[in-house]
Every structure is written in structure tokens, then in C-alpha cells.
Design a protein around this motif. Structure first.
Motif, mmCIF file in Angstrom:
data_model
loop_
_atom_site.group_PDB
_atom_site.id
_atom_site.type_symbol
_atom_site.label_atom_id
_atom_site.label_comp_id
_atom_site.label_asym_id
_atom_site.label_seq_id
_atom_site.Cartn_x
_atom_site.Cartn_y
_atom_site.Cartn_z
ATOM 1 N N ASN A 90 0.917 -1.318 -0.032
ATOM 2 C CA ASN A 90 -0.056 0.126 -0.072
ATOM 3 C C ASN A 90 0.691 0.915 -0.156
ATOM 4 O OD1 ASN A 90 -2.668 -0.948 -0.104
ATOM 5 N ND2 ASN A 90 -2.621 -1.318 1.937
ATOM 6 N N GLY A 91 2.112 1.323 -0.620
ATOM 7 C CA GLY A 91 2.997 2.442 -0.708
ATOM 8 C C GLY A 91 3.802 2.408 0.738
ATOM 9 N N LEU A 92 3.441 1.568 1.464
ATOM 10 C CA LEU A 92 3.980 1.761 2.955
ATOM 11 C C LEU A 92 5.213 1.313 2.946
ATOM 12 C CD1 LEU A 92 3.827 2.580 6.007
ATOM 13 C CD2 LEU A 92 3.072 0.333 6.666
ATOM 14 N N MET A 93 6.478 2.056 3.748
ATOM 15 C CA MET A 93 7.900 1.491 3.638
ATOM 16 C C MET A 93 8.188 2.140 4.782
ATOM 17 S SD MET A 93 9.844 3.832 0.919
ATOM 18 C CE MET A 93 8.715 4.830 -0.135
ATOM 19 N N LEU A 94 9.469 1.293 5.434
ATOM 20 C CA LEU A 94 10.322 1.841 6.856
ATOM 21 C C LEU A 94 11.273 2.192 5.963
ATOM 22 C CD1 LEU A 94 10.603 1.542 9.710
ATOM 23 C CD2 LEU A 94 11.752 -0.322 9.320
ATOM 24 N N ARG A 95 11.713 3.619 6.294
ATOM 25 C CA ARG A 95 12.902 4.224 5.881
ATOM 26 C C ARG A 95 14.020 4.360 6.858
ATOM 27 N NH1 ARG A 95 11.977 9.360 2.456
ATOM 28 N NH2 ARG A 95 11.706 7.803 0.884
ATOM 29 N N VAL A 96 15.117 3.911 6.723
ATOM 30 C CA VAL A 96 16.066 3.798 7.909
ATOM 31 C C VAL A 96 17.345 4.667 7.350
ATOM 32 C CG1 VAL A 96 17.824 2.451 9.195
ATOM 33 C CG2 VAL A 96 15.483 1.495 8.393
ATOM 34 N N ARG A 97 17.657 5.740 8.260
ATOM 35 C CA ARG A 97 18.764 6.567 7.806
ATOM 36 C C ARG A 97 19.807 5.971 8.141
ATOM 37 N NH1 ARG A 97 16.408 11.043 5.446
ATOM 38 N NH2 ARG A 97 14.140 11.525 5.708
ATOM 39 N N LYS A 98 21.108 6.930 7.679
ATOM 40 C CA LYS A 98 22.490 6.640 8.401
ATOM 41 C C LYS A 98 22.568 6.623 9.772
ATOM 42 C CE LYS A 98 24.974 7.836 3.804
ATOM 43 N NZ LYS A 98 25.626 8.521 3.515
ATOM 44 N N SER A 99 21.790 7.757 10.177
ATOM 45 C CA SER A 99 21.845 7.950 11.826
ATOM 46 C C SER A 99 21.206 6.790 12.523
ATOM 47 C CB SER A 99 21.082 9.325 11.952
ATOM 48 O OG SER A 99 19.539 9.225 11.373
ATOM 49 N N GLY A 100 20.473 5.830 11.890
ATOM 50 C CA GLY A 100 19.762 4.779 12.861
ATOM 51 C C GLY A 100 18.303 5.229 12.866
ATOM 52 N N ILE A 101 17.832 6.512 12.572
ATOM 53 C CA ILE A 101 16.537 6.877 12.691
ATOM 54 C C ILE A 101 15.677 6.076 11.806
ATOM 55 C CG2 ILE A 101 14.898 8.751 12.503
ATOM 56 C CD1 ILE A 101 17.209 10.490 13.869
ATOM 57 N N ALA A 102 14.620 5.484 11.949
ATOM 58 C CA ALA A 102 13.614 4.826 11.195
ATOM 59 C C ALA A 102 12.427 5.580 11.243
ATOM 60 C CB ALA A 102 13.412 3.267 11.734
ATOM 61 N N GLN A 103 11.731 5.608 10.214
ATOM 62 C CA GLN A 103 10.481 6.301 10.099
ATOM 63 C C GLN A 103 9.471 5.683 8.948
ATOM 64 O OE1 GLN A 103 12.159 10.113 7.772
ATOM 65 N NE2 GLN A 103 10.657 10.591 9.159
ATOM 66 N N TRP A 104 8.087 5.573 9.233
ATOM 67 C CA TRP A 104 7.180 4.999 8.367
ATOM 68 C C TRP A 104 6.879 6.140 7.453
ATOM 69 C CZ3 TRP A 104 6.824 0.105 8.322
ATOM 70 C CH2 TRP A 104 7.019 -0.384 9.667
ATOM 71 N N ILE A 105 6.690 5.699 6.112
ATOM 72 C CA ILE A 105 6.869 6.656 5.010
ATOM 73 C C ILE A 105 5.695 5.873 4.200
ATOM 74 C CG2 ILE A 105 7.612 7.690 2.940
ATOM 75 C CD1 ILE A 105 8.962 8.795 5.330
ATOM 76 N N GLN A 106 4.746 6.800 3.554
ATOM 77 C CA GLN A 106 3.678 6.392 2.381
ATOM 78 C C GLN A 106 3.967 7.030 1.216
ATOM 79 O OE1 GLN A 106 -0.495 6.438 3.086
ATOM 80 N NE2 GLN A 106 -0.813 4.691 1.852
ATOM 81 N N ARG A 107 4.131 6.357 0.232
ATOM 82 C CA ARG A 107 4.250 6.968 -0.986
ATOM 83 C C ARG A 107 3.241 6.751 -1.924
ATOM 84 N NH1 ARG A 107 9.838 5.521 -4.040
ATOM 85 N NH2 ARG A 107 10.293 7.289 -2.781
ATOM 86 N N LEU A 108 2.526 8.059 -2.331
ATOM 87 C CA LEU A 108 1.285 8.256 -2.992
ATOM 88 C C LEU A 108 1.522 8.995 -3.965
ATOM 89 C CD1 LEU A 108 -1.352 8.845 -0.135
ATOM 90 C CD2 LEU A 108 -1.058 6.714 -1.441
ATOM 91 N N THR A 109 0.599 8.758 -4.989
ATOM 92 C CA THR A 109 0.547 9.620 -6.437
ATOM 93 C C THR A 109 -0.749 10.685 -6.001
ATOM 94 O OG1 THR A 109 1.404 8.232 -7.535
ATOM 95 C CG2 THR A 109 0.455 10.084 -8.680
ATOM 96 N N ILE A 110 -0.466 12.196 -5.999
ATOM 97 C CA ILE A 110 -1.414 13.050 -5.887
ATOM 98 C C ILE A 110 -1.475 14.021 -6.850
ATOM 99 C CG2 ILE A 110 -2.312 14.835 -4.143
ATOM 100 C CD1 ILE A 110 -0.906 13.408 -1.978
ATOM 101 N N HIS A 111 -2.133 14.152 -7.676
ATOM 102 C CA HIS A 111 -2.478 15.277 -8.726
ATOM 103 C C HIS A 111 -1.231 14.652 -9.804
ATOM 104 C CE1 HIS A 111 -5.723 17.216 -7.025
ATOM 105 N NE2 HIS A 111 -5.064 17.463 -6.285
ATOM 106 N N GLY A 112 -1.042 13.371 -10.034
ATOM 107 C CA GLY A 112 0.136 13.069 -10.870
ATOM 108 C C GLY A 112 1.559 13.286 -10.564
ATOM 109 N N ARG A 113 1.521 13.614 -9.312
ATOM 110 C CA ARG A 113 2.873 14.016 -8.597
ATOM 111 C C ARG A 113 3.230 12.839 -7.351
ATOM 112 N NH1 ARG A 113 4.143 19.676 -7.009
ATOM 113 N NH2 ARG A 113 6.068 18.864 -6.814
ATOM 114 N N ARG A 114 4.298 12.267 -7.396
ATOM 115 C CA ARG A 114 4.538 11.269 -6.463
ATOM 116 C C ARG A 114 5.158 12.181 -5.217
ATOM 117 N NH1 ARG A 114 10.120 8.066 -6.846
ATOM 118 N NH2 ARG A 114 10.781 9.930 -5.534
ATOM 119 N N VAL A 115 4.375 11.541 -4.081
ATOM 120 C CA VAL A 115 4.694 12.219 -2.749
ATOM 121 C C VAL A 115 5.085 11.243 -1.644
ATOM 122 C CG1 VAL A 115 3.513 13.892 -1.200
ATOM 123 C CG2 VAL A 115 2.987 14.232 -3.399
ATOM 124 N N ASP A 116 5.956 11.543 -0.775
ATOM 125 C CA ASP A 116 6.206 10.701 0.184
ATOM 126 C C ASP A 116 5.754 11.139 1.458
ATOM 127 O OD1 ASP A 116 7.403 9.046 -1.271
ATOM 128 O OD2 ASP A 116 9.688 9.497 -0.556
#
Length: 92
Positions: free
Chosen positions: A13-39
Motif C-alpha cells: 500500500n505504498g508503505l515503507m520503513l525508511r532507515v537513515r544513516k543515523s539509525g532513525i527509522a520512520q514510516w513513509i507512505q508513497r502516493l501519487t497526488i495530482h500526478g505527482r509522487r509524494v512521500d
């Protein structure tokens, strides 16, 4: 929570876990809104459980499908981004 390496881990459902170099993890959802990809951010993985992130992602996806037919041709007001038009916030 188990430690994951740096990167994006896709769940569905466009859901992903993004883990950064700092070790911080956050939930992100990728959608298309008005033809543009938005995280869109759902919150820190330390604070938001996977089940809650999945529910929000599924609800947003269903809402976007429903609103898409109502909004055919509709555009955000001048000076307003697509995400602001839908009342959501981007994650940097």
C-alpha cells in the motif's frame, strides 16, 4: 524493535520503513497526488507500531481512490501544494 540496515523496506500500500544513516527509522507512505509522487510521513518507527502504520496507509490509499474520481480535473488552489490540498505533510 530489531535493527535494520540503511535503506527503504517496502511493506505494501505504498508503505515503507525508511532507515537513515543515523539509525532513525520512520514510516513513509508513497502516493501519487495530482500526478505527482509524494512521500508522506506516518511517524517514527519507535512511536508508531507496524499495525497502526498499515491501517493508516490502507485508509489513505482507499481515501485517495475514492476522492480521485470526485476530483477529476480538480487542482489545488494557487500557491497550495497537492499534499497541502489533501491536508497531509511531506517528509524531507
Amino acid at each position: 524493535m530489531r535493527s535494520a540496515g540503511v535503506g527503504n523496506y517496502v511493506d505494501g500500500n505504498g508503505l515503507m520503513l525508511r532507515v537513515r544513516k543515523s539509525g532513525i527509522a520512520q514510516w513513509i507512505q508513497r502516493l501519487t497526488i495530482h500526478g505527482r509522487r509524494v512521500d508522506l510521513g506516518l511517524g517514527s518507527a519507535d512511536l508508531v507500531k507496524l499495525a497502526d502504520a498499515r491501517k493508516v496507509a490502507a485508509d489513505r490509499k482507499a481515501n485517495e481512490r475514492t476522492r480521485g474520481s470526485e476530483r477529476d480535473g480538480a487542482k489545488p488552489a494557487p500557491g497550495t501544494s497537492a499534499s497541502e490540498h489533501l491536508g497531509v505533510h511531506r517528509v524531507a
